[in-house]
Scaffold this motif. Structure first.
Motif, PDB file in Angstrom:
ATOM      1  N   TYR A  49      20.119  58.821 -23.419  1.00  0.00           N
ATOM      2  CA  TYR A  49      19.465  57.558 -23.788  1.00  0.00           C
ATOM      3  C   TYR A  49      19.167  56.742 -22.533  1.00  0.00           C
ATOM      4  O   TYR A  49      19.813  56.925 -21.493  1.00  0.00           O
ATOM      5  N   ARG A  53      24.844  56.164 -18.051  1.00  0.00           N
ATOM      6  CA  ARG A  53      25.390  56.202 -16.692  1.00  0.00           C
ATOM      7  C   ARG A  53      26.910  56.356 -16.801  1.00  0.00           C
ATOM      8  O   ARG A  53      27.510  55.861 -17.757  1.00  0.00           O
ATOM      9  N   ASP A  55      30.805  55.578 -15.800  1.00  0.00           N
ATOM     10  CA  ASP A  55      31.479  54.412 -15.227  1.00  0.00           C
ATOM     11  C   ASP A  55      32.699  54.803 -14.392  1.00  0.00           C
ATOM     12  O   ASP A  55      33.534  53.976 -14.074  1.00  0.00           O
ATOM     13  N   ILE A 142      33.967  63.365 -27.520  1.00  0.00           N
ATOM     14  CA  ILE A 142      33.049  62.389 -28.124  1.00  0.00           C
ATOM     15  C   ILE A 142      31.714  63.102 -28.280  1.00  0.00           C
ATOM     16  O   ILE A 142      30.744  62.789 -27.591  1.00  0.00           O
ATOM     17  N   GLN A 146      27.763  59.793 -34.956  1.00  0.00           N
ATOM     18  CA  GLN A 146      27.817  59.381 -36.362  1.00  0.00           C
ATOM     19  C   GLN A 146      26.816  58.268 -36.651  1.00  0.00           C
ATOM     20  O   GLN A 146      26.735  57.269 -35.936  1.00  0.00           O
ATOM     21  N   PHE A 150      24.018  53.975 -44.225  1.00  0.00           N
ATOM     22  CA  PHE A 150      23.399  52.762 -44.766  1.00  0.00           C
ATOM     23  C   PHE A 150      22.594  53.099 -46.015  1.00  0.00           C
ATOM     24  O   PHE A 150      21.939  54.152 -46.073  1.00  0.00           O
ATOM     25  N   ILE A 181      21.365  49.148 -33.257  1.00  0.00           N
ATOM     26  CA  ILE A 181      22.563  48.868 -34.057  1.00  0.00           C
ATOM     27  C   ILE A 181      23.761  49.435 -33.307  1.00  0.00           C
ATOM     28  O   ILE A 181      23.817  50.638 -33.039  1.00  0.00           O
ATOM     29  N   THR A 183      27.100  47.978 -30.449  1.00  0.00           N
ATOM     30  CA  THR A 183      27.252  47.384 -29.115  1.00  0.00           C
ATOM     31  C   THR A 183      28.514  47.912 -28.438  1.00  0.00           C
ATOM     32  O   THR A 183      29.333  47.164 -27.908  1.00  0.00           O
ATOM     33  N   GLY A 184      28.692  49.248 -28.493  1.00  0.00           N
ATOM     34  CA  GLY A 184      29.729  49.903 -27.696  1.00  0.00           C
ATOM     35  C   GLY A 184      29.142  50.252 -26.335  1.00  0.00           C
ATOM     36  O   GLY A 184      28.076  49.741 -25.946  1.00  0.00           O
ATOM     37  N   THR A 207      30.940  44.059 -33.863  1.00  0.00           N
ATOM     38  CA  THR A 207      32.087  43.522 -33.122  1.00  0.00           C
ATOM     39  C   THR A 207      31.647  43.249 -31.691  1.00  0.00           C
ATOM     40  O   THR A 207      31.137  44.153 -31.026  1.00  0.00           O
ATOM     41  N   LYS A 325      39.764  48.251 -27.072  1.00  0.00           N
ATOM     42  CA  LYS A 325      38.619  49.086 -27.411  1.00  0.00           C
ATOM     43  C   LYS A 325      38.141  49.552 -26.043  1.00  0.00           C
ATOM     44  O   LYS A 325      38.257  48.781 -25.075  1.00  0.00           O
ATOM     45  N   ARG A 326      37.572  50.739 -25.949  1.00  0.00           N
ATOM     46  CA  ARG A 326      37.173  51.262 -24.636  1.00  0.00           C
ATOM     47  C   ARG A 326      36.344  50.200 -23.907  1.00  0.00           C
ATOM     48  O   ARG A 326      35.328  49.736 -24.429  1.00  0.00           O
ATOM     49  N   ALA A 375      23.279  53.134 -32.104  1.00  0.00           N
ATOM     50  CA  ALA A 375      24.235  53.304 -30.999  1.00  0.00           C
ATOM     51  C   ALA A 375      25.616  53.175 -31.621  1.00  0.00           C
ATOM     52  O   ALA A 375      26.457  52.400 -31.188  1.00  0.00           O
ATOM     53  N   PHE A 378      30.722  57.850 -32.471  1.00  0.00           N
ATOM     54  CA  PHE A 378      31.067  59.258 -32.700  1.00  0.00           C
ATOM     55  C   PHE A 378      32.277  59.392 -33.619  1.00  0.00           C
ATOM     56  O   PHE A 378      33.122  58.506 -33.678  1.00  0.00           O
ATOM     57  N   TRP A 490      37.760  53.454 -31.886  1.00  0.00           N
ATOM     58  CA  TRP A 490      37.633  54.878 -32.204  1.00  0.00           C
ATOM     59  C   TRP A 490      38.835  55.663 -31.690  1.00  0.00           C
ATOM     60  O   TRP A 490      39.111  56.761 -32.160  1.00  0.00           O
TER      61      TRP A 490
HETATM   62  O1  N01 Z   1      30.228  54.269 -29.478  1.00  0.00           O
HETATM   63  P1  N01 Z   1      31.294  53.143 -29.902  1.00  0.00           P
HETATM   64  P2  N01 Z   1      29.469  54.426 -28.089  1.00  0.00           P
HETATM   65  N1  N01 Z   1      27.481  49.102 -38.909  1.00  0.00           N
HETATM   66  O2  N01 Z   1      32.048  53.717 -31.034  1.00  0.00           O
HETATM   67  C1  N01 Z   1      28.996  49.940 -34.139  1.00  0.00           C
HETATM   68  C2  N01 Z   1      31.958  56.899 -24.096  1.00  0.00           C
HETATM   69  N2  N01 Z   1      30.792  56.432 -23.361  1.00  0.00           N
HETATM   70  O3  N01 Z   1      28.525  55.550 -28.227  1.00  0.00           O
HETATM   71  O4  N01 Z   1      32.929  47.980 -32.900  1.00  0.00           O
HETATM   72  C3  N01 Z   1      27.293  48.398 -37.797  1.00  0.00           C
HETATM   73  O5  N01 Z   1      32.035  52.643 -28.743  1.00  0.00           O
HETATM   74  C4  N01 Z   1      30.388  49.675 -33.660  1.00  0.00           C
HETATM   75  O6  N01 Z   1      30.877  48.474 -34.185  1.00  0.00           O
HETATM   76  P3  N01 Z   1      32.481  48.234 -34.299  1.00  0.00           P
HETATM   77  C5  N01 Z   1      33.021  55.828 -24.053  1.00  0.00           C
HETATM   78  O7  N01 Z   1      34.275  56.416 -24.080  1.00  0.00           O
HETATM   79  C6  N01 Z   1      30.948  56.238 -22.040  1.00  0.00           C
HETATM   80  O8  N01 Z   1      28.939  53.160 -27.634  1.00  0.00           O
HETATM   81  O9  N01 Z   1      33.058  49.514 -34.864  1.00  0.00           O
HETATM   82  N3  N01 Z   1      27.740  48.736 -36.598  1.00  0.00           N
HETATM   83  C7  N01 Z   1      30.164  49.660 -32.161  1.00  0.00           C
HETATM   84  O10 N01 Z   1      29.638  48.442 -31.739  1.00  0.00           O
HETATM   85  C8  N01 Z   1      32.722  55.080 -25.312  1.00  0.00           C
HETATM   86  O11 N01 Z   1      33.758  54.281 -25.776  1.00  0.00           O
HETATM   87  C9  N01 Z   1      29.917  55.730 -21.307  1.00  0.00           C
HETATM   88  O12 N01 Z   1      32.601  47.098 -35.206  1.00  0.00           O
HETATM   89  C10 N01 Z   1      28.417  49.887 -36.512  1.00  0.00           C
HETATM   90  C11 N01 Z   1      29.096  50.738 -31.984  1.00  0.00           C
HETATM   91  O13 N01 Z   1      28.450  50.870 -33.234  1.00  0.00           O
HETATM   92  C12 N01 Z   1      32.371  56.209 -26.245  1.00  0.00           C
HETATM   93  O14 N01 Z   1      31.611  57.098 -25.452  1.00  0.00           O
HETATM   94  C13 N01 Z   1      28.718  55.431 -21.902  1.00  0.00           C
HETATM   95  C14 N01 Z   1      28.643  50.698 -37.628  1.00  0.00           C
HETATM   96  C15 N01 Z   1      29.694  52.072 -31.618  1.00  0.00           C
HETATM   97  O15 N01 Z   1      30.364  51.971 -30.403  1.00  0.00           O
HETATM   98  C16 N01 Z   1      31.566  55.813 -27.457  1.00  0.00           C
HETATM   99  O16 N01 Z   1      30.604  54.842 -27.095  1.00  0.00           O
HETATM  100  C17 N01 Z   1      28.582  55.660 -23.252  1.00  0.00           C
HETATM  101  C18 N01 Z   1      28.146  50.255 -38.874  1.00  0.00           C
HETATM  102  N4  N01 Z   1      28.357  50.940 -40.005  1.00  0.00           N
HETATM  103  C19 N01 Z   1      29.634  56.158 -23.978  1.00  0.00           C
HETATM  104  N5  N01 Z   1      29.352  51.779 -37.225  1.00  0.00           N
HETATM  105  C20 N01 Z   1      30.141  55.482 -19.872  1.00  0.00           C
HETATM  106  O17 N01 Z   1      30.671  56.276 -19.137  1.00  0.00           O
HETATM  107  C21 N01 Z   1      29.547  51.635 -35.906  1.00  0.00           C
HETATM  108  N6  N01 Z   1      28.987  50.490 -35.486  1.00  0.00           N
HETATM  109  C22 N01 Z   1      29.743  54.217 -19.362  1.00  0.00           C
END
Ligand code: N01
Length: 541
Positions: A49, A53, A55, A142, A146, A150, A181, A183-184, A207, A325-326, A375, A378, A490
């Protein structure tokens, strides 16, 4: 016709599967690797995506097993972007000629243990059956994206994307109305980049997250040299740390410092970038009061950056400790909300009710979008293992055995599944560490174990139930001595409806975990039981 045979089947050709193949081959084990994707790279293959990057600094997020490799490869930035990491994976595959033993575009669908032969019958979606003495699940922690269920998901007619399964062709959002959708870490990285291109972006946040600035920079020759000149020594130091990475981890207790000292330290580490801030004090993740001082520092930063106080207030995480949270690491995430083409919707206040043909509806408003980006994370740590139909001794299904949460011995093996290994499985430090260090440690442990078995005429290895129970209890006990279980993360399985809430990774630190694993071997594989090849042959007769 009898199934083809090999010593080892490896599932997955990410960084774990690639290094496994390299080692197995050198040790003379006949090995087949199956990979769903069309090339190597695992998480970096799928998560392409915009803005993706790492971290962990590139000088540390790279293999250490080959001195030539670590000397010859040059990173262009301190924190590398996904295309460069994928290029690195490709380079490793070329350099060690790995692809010839990897079946791409092929998914392992089942692995059944045959107690008569003490071998695994493995089948793929290409209809191939294979008999292997060992199976290693190098499927990543990971890797099963998922999409929330909806209402009306299928009604939506616009473009749909998931950050964890991004298309390989270029996605152009120019002029489009885009919803993001989630903000992880993924959403927080993607949103600023999408906002630069799109006509308008609406961010749906459930969140609020803490995020720290990467303060990324181009790699300088001096910095790269400072690592390359000292690599063997520095890599060894990394292996002994809790995080599997070198950085500034203070030994000072947070409340021993004055308020002013804490503020100075947080400011310095904010400027340093990445996750440095979390290392400010030794008790950051065990003392809620200390943690709260760091959390409040970050909240103040967000309030400073974001011009509209109402938006800032929505973006500020208040309900859980920082780091539980991560932690996210971003490049311009909060600044993005000062753009006039970006809006934030707090779906706690106004939940998403359903998707429509042209967009989605919350409890108060209808939105139209050309594209929706999920977004949404997983099914971490267990989701990908459960996608394979795994049956062990007595027809035991992994999914059933782990019904109340994953049960492993060191995150390496699970009772009733002899000769099946996991790389960075639940119950190991895995996602709490620099994955490269944890992957290399597990691959080395597993390959050394296979050599031990070959040298000693042993046919099978499996953990003893009591040893596994003790480890699971220890993993839980350590987690509950920290603040981590206070967040619906998660790590806890909290993002998947119906998933048991168990803290899945081992929080005791990469360095001490390595010591434990080494000691188990030194003590004659304490807690594992072996069956000799002869006994196994007799049983089969
Ligand atoms: O996934 P996440 P990610 N309705 O699960 C929201 C690694 N990673 O892909 O917090 C609405 O963190 C959910 O909301 P909430 C890293 O380990 C690393 O972003 O559950 N919203 C959250 O905001 C990371 O932690 C890097 O309330 C819904 C978001 O979706 C892991 O991968 C970069 C929902 C999911 O966030 C996962 O990251 C990227 C719903 N029904 C990833 N369900 C780097 O190295 C979920 N959400 C920097």
């Amino acid at each position: 016709m009898s199934a083809k045979k090999c010593d080892v089947v490896i599932v997955g050709a990410g960084f774990a599967g690639m290094y496994l193949l390299h080692r197995m081959r050198k040790l003379g084990f006949s090995t087949r690797v199956f990979e769903t994707g069309t090339d190597v790279g695992g998480t970096w293959y799928w998560n392409r995506y915009p803005g993706a990057r790492c971290d962990v600094e590139s000088m540390q997020y790279s293999y250490s097993f080959s001195e030539e490799l670590q000397q010859e490869w040059n990173w262009s930035e301190v924190f590398s972007a996904q295309p460069e990491i994928l290029e690195y994976a490709g380079h490793v595959a070329d350099r060690f000629d790995l692809r010839r033993d990897i079946d791409f575009n092929t998914t392992v669908t089942s692995a059944h243990y045959d107690e008569g032969t003490s071998r695994w019958d493995v089948t793929t979606d290409k209809g191939e059956s294979l008999s292997a003495q060992y199976v290693v699940m190098a499927t990543g922690c990971i890797s099963t994206a998922q999409t929330p269920d909806f209402k009306g998901l299928d009604d939506y007619k616009g473009a749909v994307y998931h950050t964890g399964n991004w298309p390989h062709e270029k996605v152009d959002f120019t002029g489009q109305r885009v919803a993001v959708i989630g903000t992880g870490s993924s959403g927080i990285q993607a949103i600023p980049v999408i906002a630069e291109q799109a006509g308008h972006v609406t961010v749906f946040q459930r969140t609020p997250n803490y995020s720290l600035p990467a303060q990324n920079a181009p790699m300088t020759e001096d910095y790269a040299r400072s690592w390359k000149d000292e690599y063997p020594n520095l890599r060894e130091q990394m292996r002994q740390t809790a995080k599997g990475a070198l950085g500034e981890f203070s030994d000072v207790m947070g409340l021993e410092a004055s308020q002013a000292e804490r503020a100075t330290e947080y400011e310095r580490r904010w400027a340093l970038g990445g996750t440095a801030l979390l290392g400010s004090f030794r008790d950051m993740m065990v003392n809620r009061d200390v943690n709260e001082t760091a959390a409040e520092f970050v909240r103040d930063k967000i309030r400073d950056i974001v011009h509209d106080p109402k938006v800032a207030d929505k973006l500020v995480a208040k309900d859980y400790p920082i780091g539980t949270k991560r932690i996210c690491v971003d490049s311009g995430y909060f600044e993005t909300f000062n753009r006039n083409n970006v809006a934030l919707v707090d779906i706690n206040e106004t939940p998403i009710e359903n998707l429509t043909a042209n967009g989605l509806a919350t409890s108060t408003e209808e939105f139209e979008f050309d594209a929706i980006v999920f977004a949404t994370g997983f099914d971490a740590m267990t989701g990908t293992l459960f996608k394979v139909d795994i049956e062990g001794q007595g027809g035991a299904r992994l999914r059933d055995k782990w019904d109340a949460g994953p049960r492993t011995y060191f995150g390496l093996m699970s009772e009733a599944f002899p000769n099946m290994f996991m790389v960075t499985g639940p119950g190991s430090p895995s996602v709490l560490t620099n994955m490269m260090v944890s992957i290399e440690q597990h691959v080395d442990w597993i390959t050394d174990c296979l050599v031990h078995m070959r040298d000693n005429g042993l046919a099978t290895i499996a953990p003893e139930l009591q040893a596994q129970d003790d480890w699971v209890e220890h993993v839980n006990e350590v987690a509950h001595g920290t603040l981590f279980p206070l967040a619906a993360s998660w790590y806890m399985g909290a993002n998947i409806a119906g998933k048991p809430r168990i803290f899945m990774p081992y929080i005791g630190g990469a360095g001490s975990y390595r010591e434990i694993c080494d000691k188990v071997v030194a003590d004659g594989y304490d807690g594992f039981s072996f069956e000799p090849a002869s006994a196994q042959a007799t049983a089969a007769e």
